[in-house]
Design a protein around this motif. Structure first.
Motif, PDB file in Angstrom:
ATOM      1  N   TRP A  36     -18.111 -41.452   6.036  1.00  0.00           N
ATOM      2  CA  TRP A  36     -17.840 -41.970   4.577  1.00  0.00           C
ATOM      3  C   TRP A  36     -16.330 -41.707   4.306  1.00  0.00           C
ATOM      4  O   TRP A  36     -16.019 -41.976   3.197  1.00  0.00           O
ATOM      5  CB  TRP A  36     -18.879 -41.483   3.664  1.00  0.00           C
ATOM      6  CG  TRP A  36     -20.187 -41.974   3.689  1.00  0.00           C
ATOM      7  CD1 TRP A  36     -21.289 -41.508   4.546  1.00  0.00           C
ATOM      8  CD2 TRP A  36     -20.628 -43.088   3.119  1.00  0.00           C
ATOM      9  NE1 TRP A  36     -22.204 -42.260   4.442  1.00  0.00           N
ATOM     10  CE2 TRP A  36     -22.000 -43.490   3.776  1.00  0.00           C
ATOM     11  CE3 TRP A  36     -20.132 -44.141   2.278  1.00  0.00           C
ATOM     12  CZ2 TRP A  36     -22.777 -44.462   3.021  1.00  0.00           C
ATOM     13  CZ3 TRP A  36     -20.866 -45.247   1.894  1.00  0.00           C
ATOM     14  CH2 TRP A  36     -22.034 -45.377   2.296  1.00  0.00           C
ATOM     15  N   ARG A  37     -15.766 -41.147   5.283  1.00  0.00           N
ATOM     16  CA  ARG A  37     -14.225 -40.882   5.068  1.00  0.00           C
ATOM     17  C   ARG A  37     -13.408 -42.010   5.001  1.00  0.00           C
ATOM     18  O   ARG A  37     -13.789 -43.011   5.616  1.00  0.00           O
ATOM     19  CB  ARG A  37     -13.958 -39.994   5.852  1.00  0.00           C
ATOM     20  CG  ARG A  37     -14.522 -38.415   6.057  1.00  0.00           C
ATOM     21  CD  ARG A  37     -14.185 -37.491   7.108  1.00  0.00           C
ATOM     22  NE  ARG A  37     -14.869 -36.138   7.057  1.00  0.00           N
ATOM     23  CZ  ARG A  37     -15.005 -35.674   8.137  1.00  0.00           C
ATOM     24  NH1 ARG A  37     -14.572 -35.805   9.314  1.00  0.00           N
ATOM     25  NH2 ARG A  37     -15.848 -34.469   7.706  1.00  0.00           N
ATOM     26  N   GLY A  38     -12.404 -41.863   4.086  1.00  0.00           N
ATOM     27  CA  GLY A  38     -11.626 -42.991   4.208  1.00  0.00           C
ATOM     28  C   GLY A  38     -11.853 -44.009   3.062  1.00  0.00           C
ATOM     29  O   GLY A  38     -11.182 -45.167   3.276  1.00  0.00           O
ATOM     30  N   LEU A  44     -11.625 -38.577  -4.786  1.00  0.00           N
ATOM     31  CA  LEU A  44     -12.447 -38.364  -6.167  1.00  0.00           C
ATOM     32  C   LEU A  44     -13.081 -37.034  -6.423  1.00  0.00           C
ATOM     33  O   LEU A  44     -12.772 -36.459  -7.603  1.00  0.00           O
ATOM     34  CB  LEU A  44     -13.385 -39.322  -6.447  1.00  0.00           C
ATOM     35  CG  LEU A  44     -14.457 -39.639  -7.683  1.00  0.00           C
ATOM     36  CD1 LEU A  44     -13.437 -39.917  -8.844  1.00  0.00           C
ATOM     37  CD2 LEU A  44     -15.439 -40.632  -7.592  1.00  0.00           C
ATOM     38  N   LEU A  45     -13.867 -36.395  -5.393  1.00  0.00           N
ATOM     39  CA  LEU A  45     -14.463 -35.088  -5.600  1.00  0.00           C
ATOM     40  C   LEU A  45     -12.945 -34.350  -5.555  1.00  0.00           C
ATOM     41  O   LEU A  45     -13.087 -33.467  -6.290  1.00  0.00           O
ATOM     42  CB  LEU A  45     -14.888 -34.886  -4.343  1.00  0.00           C
ATOM     43  CG  LEU A  45     -16.334 -35.566  -4.082  1.00  0.00           C
ATOM     44  CD1 LEU A  45     -17.047 -35.139  -2.491  1.00  0.00           C
ATOM     45  CD2 LEU A  45     -17.370 -34.933  -5.035  1.00  0.00           C
ATOM     46  N   TYR A  46     -12.089 -34.478  -4.907  1.00  0.00           N
ATOM     47  CA  TYR A  46     -10.772 -33.451  -5.116  1.00  0.00           C
ATOM     48  C   TYR A  46     -10.060 -33.455  -6.342  1.00  0.00           C
ATOM     49  O   TYR A  46     -10.047 -32.520  -6.984  1.00  0.00           O
ATOM     50  CB  TYR A  46      -9.570 -34.062  -3.980  1.00  0.00           C
ATOM     51  CG  TYR A  46      -8.561 -33.245  -4.067  1.00  0.00           C
ATOM     52  CD1 TYR A  46      -8.334 -31.778  -3.862  1.00  0.00           C
ATOM     53  CD2 TYR A  46      -7.519 -33.954  -4.579  1.00  0.00           C
ATOM     54  CE1 TYR A  46      -7.078 -31.298  -4.129  1.00  0.00           C
ATOM     55  CE2 TYR A  46      -6.392 -33.261  -4.853  1.00  0.00           C
ATOM     56  CZ  TYR A  46      -6.039 -31.963  -4.595  1.00  0.00           C
ATOM     57  OH  TYR A  46      -4.747 -31.395  -4.682  1.00  0.00           O
ATOM     58  N   GLU A  47      -9.995 -34.492  -6.918  1.00  0.00           N
ATOM     59  CA  GLU A  47      -9.426 -35.071  -8.370  1.00  0.00           C
ATOM     60  C   GLU A  47     -10.142 -34.342  -9.290  1.00  0.00           C
ATOM     61  O   GLU A  47      -9.692 -33.758 -10.180  1.00  0.00           O
ATOM     62  CB  GLU A  47      -9.217 -36.498  -8.564  1.00  0.00           C
ATOM     63  CG  GLU A  47      -7.975 -36.999  -7.620  1.00  0.00           C
ATOM     64  CD  GLU A  47      -6.565 -36.335  -8.123  1.00  0.00           C
ATOM     65  OE1 GLU A  47      -6.365 -35.626  -9.189  1.00  0.00           O
ATOM     66  OE2 GLU A  47      -5.867 -36.239  -6.991  1.00  0.00           O
ATOM     67  N   ASP A  71      -8.991 -35.068  10.266  1.00  0.00           N
ATOM     68  CA  ASP A  71      -9.098 -35.696   8.685  1.00  0.00           C
ATOM     69  C   ASP A  71      -8.778 -34.948   7.434  1.00  0.00           C
ATOM     70  O   ASP A  71      -8.192 -35.256   6.645  1.00  0.00           O
ATOM     71  CB  ASP A  71     -10.282 -36.648   8.830  1.00  0.00           C
ATOM     72  CG  ASP A  71     -10.710 -37.841   9.502  1.00  0.00           C
ATOM     73  OD1 ASP A  71      -9.568 -38.295  10.074  1.00  0.00           O
ATOM     74  OD2 ASP A  71     -11.585 -38.162   9.838  1.00  0.00           O
ATOM     75  N   GLY A  72      -9.592 -33.996   7.484  1.00  0.00           N
ATOM     76  CA  GLY A  72      -9.401 -32.867   6.149  1.00  0.00           C
ATOM     77  C   GLY A  72      -8.100 -32.237   6.188  1.00  0.00           C
ATOM     78  O   GLY A  72      -7.462 -32.013   5.273  1.00  0.00           O
ATOM     79  N   LEU A  73      -7.639 -31.717   7.425  1.00  0.00           N
ATOM     80  CA  LEU A  73      -6.285 -31.464   7.540  1.00  0.00           C
ATOM     81  C   LEU A  73      -5.330 -32.435   6.951  1.00  0.00           C
ATOM     82  O   LEU A  73      -4.113 -31.884   6.316  1.00  0.00           O
ATOM     83  CB  LEU A  73      -5.922 -30.832   8.852  1.00  0.00           C
ATOM     84  CG  LEU A  73      -6.716 -29.450   9.239  1.00  0.00           C
ATOM     85  CD1 LEU A  73      -6.538 -29.045  10.790  1.00  0.00           C
ATOM     86  CD2 LEU A  73      -6.336 -28.259   8.509  1.00  0.00           C
TER      87      LEU A  73
END
Length: 106
Positions: A36-38, A44-47, A71-73
């Motif tokens: 589900w990345r990208g 949205l979760l981060y914001e 991807d996370g880094l």
């Protein structure tokens, strides 16, 4: 903790740990399943987590990412986080990376 769903499918979650002590550092972690990345879920979760960190009065925001999660880094780096430490927990093999965003980045 906030969960993210697409329909009935859990695709990610986030955690916001309130500041401890006088440092005013809030930890915000957004996790999205690889398939589900990208797609904007992590953003949205981060914001949402960052907005809550501001409400908590964060002087700085930290996050942690598994070192193998490129991807996370990349996601954290693109948002201004800088690496502060790499470590392996006692009895474990996985390497973790702690990153920090200054209050000016919040």
């Amino acid at each position: 903790m906030e969960n993210a769903y697409v329909g009935d499918v859990l695709v990610g979650c986030s955690t916001v740990r309130p500041p401890e002590g006088e440092a005013g550092v809030v930890t915000v972690i957004a996790r999205v399943l690889p398939e589900w990345r990208g797609r904007g879920v992590g953003a949205l979760l981060y914001e949402n987590g960052l907005a809550y960190a501001r409400v908590l009065g964060a002087d700085a925001v930290e996050t942690c990412v598994l070192a193998v999660n490129e991807d996370g880094l990349r996601f954290a780096g693109a948002r201004g986080f800088v690496e502060v430490e790499r470590y392996v927990l006692d009895g474990e093999r996985d390497e973790w990376v702690d990153l920090r965003l200054s209050v000016t980045g919040c």
